[in-house]
Design a protein around this motif. Structure first.
Motif, PDB file in Angstrom:
ATOM      1  N   ASP A   1       0.827  -1.202   0.000  1.00 56.50           N
ATOM      2  CA  ASP A   1       0.000   0.000   0.000  1.00 56.50           C
ATOM      3  C   ASP A   1       0.868   1.260   0.000  1.00 56.50           C
ATOM      4  O   ASP A   1       2.097   1.186  -0.050  1.00 56.50           O
ATOM      5  N   ARG A   2       0.234   2.420   0.066  1.00 59.02           N
ATOM      6  CA  ARG A   2       0.952   3.684  -0.040  1.00 59.02           C
ATOM      7  C   ARG A   2       1.911   3.927   1.121  1.00 59.02           C
ATOM      8  O   ARG A   2       2.807   4.763   1.032  1.00 59.02           O
ATOM      9  N   PHE A   3       1.728   3.189   2.225  1.00 59.80           N
ATOM     10  CA  PHE A   3       2.601   3.346   3.386  1.00 59.80           C
ATOM     11  C   PHE A   3       3.732   2.322   3.407  1.00 59.80           C
ATOM     12  O   PHE A   3       4.526   2.281   4.338  1.00 59.80           O
ATOM     13  N   GLY A   4       3.762   1.442   2.396  1.00 58.33           N
ATOM     14  CA  GLY A   4       4.813   0.438   2.327  1.00 58.33           C
ATOM     15  C   GLY A   4       4.462  -0.866   3.007  1.00 58.33           C
ATOM     16  O   GLY A   4       5.285  -1.779   3.077  1.00 58.33           O
ATOM     17  N   ASN A   5       3.233  -0.999   3.532  1.00 61.45           N
ATOM     18  CA  ASN A   5       2.811  -2.244   4.171  1.00 61.45           C
ATOM     19  C   ASN A   5       2.545  -3.305   3.106  1.00 61.45           C
ATOM     20  O   ASN A   5       1.828  -3.056   2.136  1.00 61.45           O
ATOM     21  N   GLU A   6       3.124  -4.482   3.288  1.00 65.72           N
ATOM     22  CA  GLU A   6       2.917  -5.584   2.352  1.00 65.72           C
ATOM     23  C   GLU A   6       1.892  -6.564   2.900  1.00 65.72           C
ATOM     24  O   GLU A   6       1.865  -6.838   4.098  1.00 65.72           O
TER      25      GLU A   6
ATOM     26  N   SER B   1      -2.893   2.897  13.055  1.00 66.65           N
ATOM     27  CA  SER B   1      -3.735   3.988  13.564  1.00 66.65           C
ATOM     28  C   SER B   1      -3.249   5.326  13.033  1.00 66.65           C
ATOM     29  O   SER B   1      -4.050   6.153  12.567  1.00 66.65           O
ATOM     30  N   GLY B   2      -1.935   5.545  13.112  1.00 66.30           N
ATOM     31  CA  GLY B   2      -1.366   6.791  12.610  1.00 66.30           C
ATOM     32  C   GLY B   2      -1.564   6.945  11.114  1.00 66.30           C
ATOM     33  O   GLY B   2      -1.883   8.038  10.625  1.00 66.30           O
ATOM     34  N   GLU B   3      -1.404   5.850  10.383  1.00 73.57           N
ATOM     35  CA  GLU B   3      -1.573   5.902   8.928  1.00 73.57           C
ATOM     36  C   GLU B   3      -3.010   6.236   8.545  1.00 73.57           C
ATOM     37  O   GLU B   3      -3.261   7.079   7.669  1.00 73.57           O
TER      38      GLU B   3
END
Length: 363
Positions: A206-211, A276-278
């Motif tokens: 995703d846009r935050f780099g989470n796979e 939560s922050g994302e």
């Protein structure tokens, strides 16, 4: 953002969970000695006219309500409880009949579910119900569906034997099952056709780099519309959405246990804070929706039949109802000590898992 998002989502959700226990306990006449938001040293608080100490504690990772007479992990009568005057003993948790104790324990996770249902119902009421015709409008040439023989214009009638009313029902039946076989029944030119094939397992970022691992079949829908709904339909729809989310949670855990999903997908406090922050950075709608997901997660975890969790207490109450007598205090004490050890070990594992997934540590 991590800290703010974490405290804003976990603090209120844990508080309403414990408030559920408190309100049902109070309804049945059980005295609450203390109600704490957080653990550890008290930072601030007050005592109400009923003798309950309401306090904010130093470690904001949970909370609890302490009922009168609840003096051991298994909630069994003790010598201290037996020594209480009869009038005081009548106000304790152990003095209440089995069905009342069960309702008090179940009230916490049920309150979390009700909060999630209320949030989802509010979204449904505000934005309406998404309606998309179950027709294949886009097809990836080398996708699993195209290889199986599905074509643009096919109308999806059923997936795995379940009738489909709208295309928006399909993703939930695909995304959570990478590598599984799936059966599509479609209508083409008045003819009913059946296609069985394997869902492709795709690793996405995703846009935050989470796979994360997701299932895809390579089909897309046309445009849809939002249909206004009334309060009753909004609530009914939110109950169904909550059930679908719980089903996906169960599926995810099964896949992790059986090795079909990487164990790194398990998360603890650090990962919750990160997400939560994302979500908070994306806006209030995404964040409130995320809060509903966390609330469902809290209810689901607490209802697992693990001693020391609400579900463990309920399992013992169910056994007591069948046997017409409670398990021995010693067996319950050992079960709850084992349950606490398991929960602490799991918390330690997911925290290490969380830390290892941070970019600072090469994740």
């Amino acid at each position: 953002m991590w800290i703010v998002g974490f405290l804003l989502v976990l603090g209120p959700l844990v508080t309403v969970h414990e408030l559920g226990h408190y309100l049902v306990g109070r309804w049945f006449g059980v005295k609450a000695e203390s109600f704490s938001v957080g653990f550890g040293k008290e930072l601030a608080g007050f005592t109400d006219k009923r003798g309950t100490r309401w306090k904010l504690s130093a470690l904001p990772l949970g909370g609890y309500v302490q009922f009168a007479g609840d003096m051991n992990p298994a909630g069994q009568p003790s010598e201290e409880w037996l020594a209480l005057p009869e009038e005081e003993r009548a106000k304790t948790f152990q003095a209440k009949p089995l069905w009342q104790r069960a309702l008090i324990v179940a009230a916490g996770p049920v309150t979390n579910l009700l909060v999630a249902i209320a949030i989802l119902a509010s979204f449904n009421l505000a934005y309406g119900r998404l309606e998309i015709p179950p027709v294949v409008a886009m097809l990836v040439d080398d996708g699993a569906a195209a290889k199986a023989g599905i074509k643009v214009g096919d109308r999806i009638l059923a997936v795995n034997g379940k009738p489909i009313e709208g295309f928006n029902e399909v993703p939930a039946m695909v995304a959570a099952y990478p590598g599984d076989d799936i059966v599509f029944e479609v209508e083409r030119g008045g003819e009913r056709l059946t296609y069985e094939f394997e869902i492709a397992a795709v690793k996405q970022r995703d846009r935050f780099g989470n796979e994360f691992l997701t299932g895809q079949v390579g089909i897309g829908s046309g445009s849809g519309r939002l249909v206004p709904v009334g309060p009753a339909e909004a609530v009914a729809l939110s109950v169904r959405q909550t059930g679908d989310i719980v089903s996906m949670m169960v599926t995810g855990i099964q896949q992790i246990v059986t090795g079909r999903r990487p164990i790194t997908e398990l998360g603890g406090p650090i990962k919750i804070a990160k997400f939560s922050g994302e979500q908070l950075s994306l806006g209030w709608r995404e964040y409130v929706w995320f809060a509903a997901m966390v609330s469902i997660n809290l209810a689901f975890i607490n209802l697992l039949p693990i001693p020391a969790l609400d579900g463990g207490h309920l399992a013992f109450y169910a056994a007591e109802a069948v046997r017409r007598k409670p398990a021995s205090p010693r067996s319950q004490e050992w079960a709850f000590r084992t349950g606490i050890a398991f929960v602490l070990a799991l918390m330690l594992f997911v925290t290490i898992n969380d830390v290892a997934s941070l970019s600072l540590f090469g994740g």
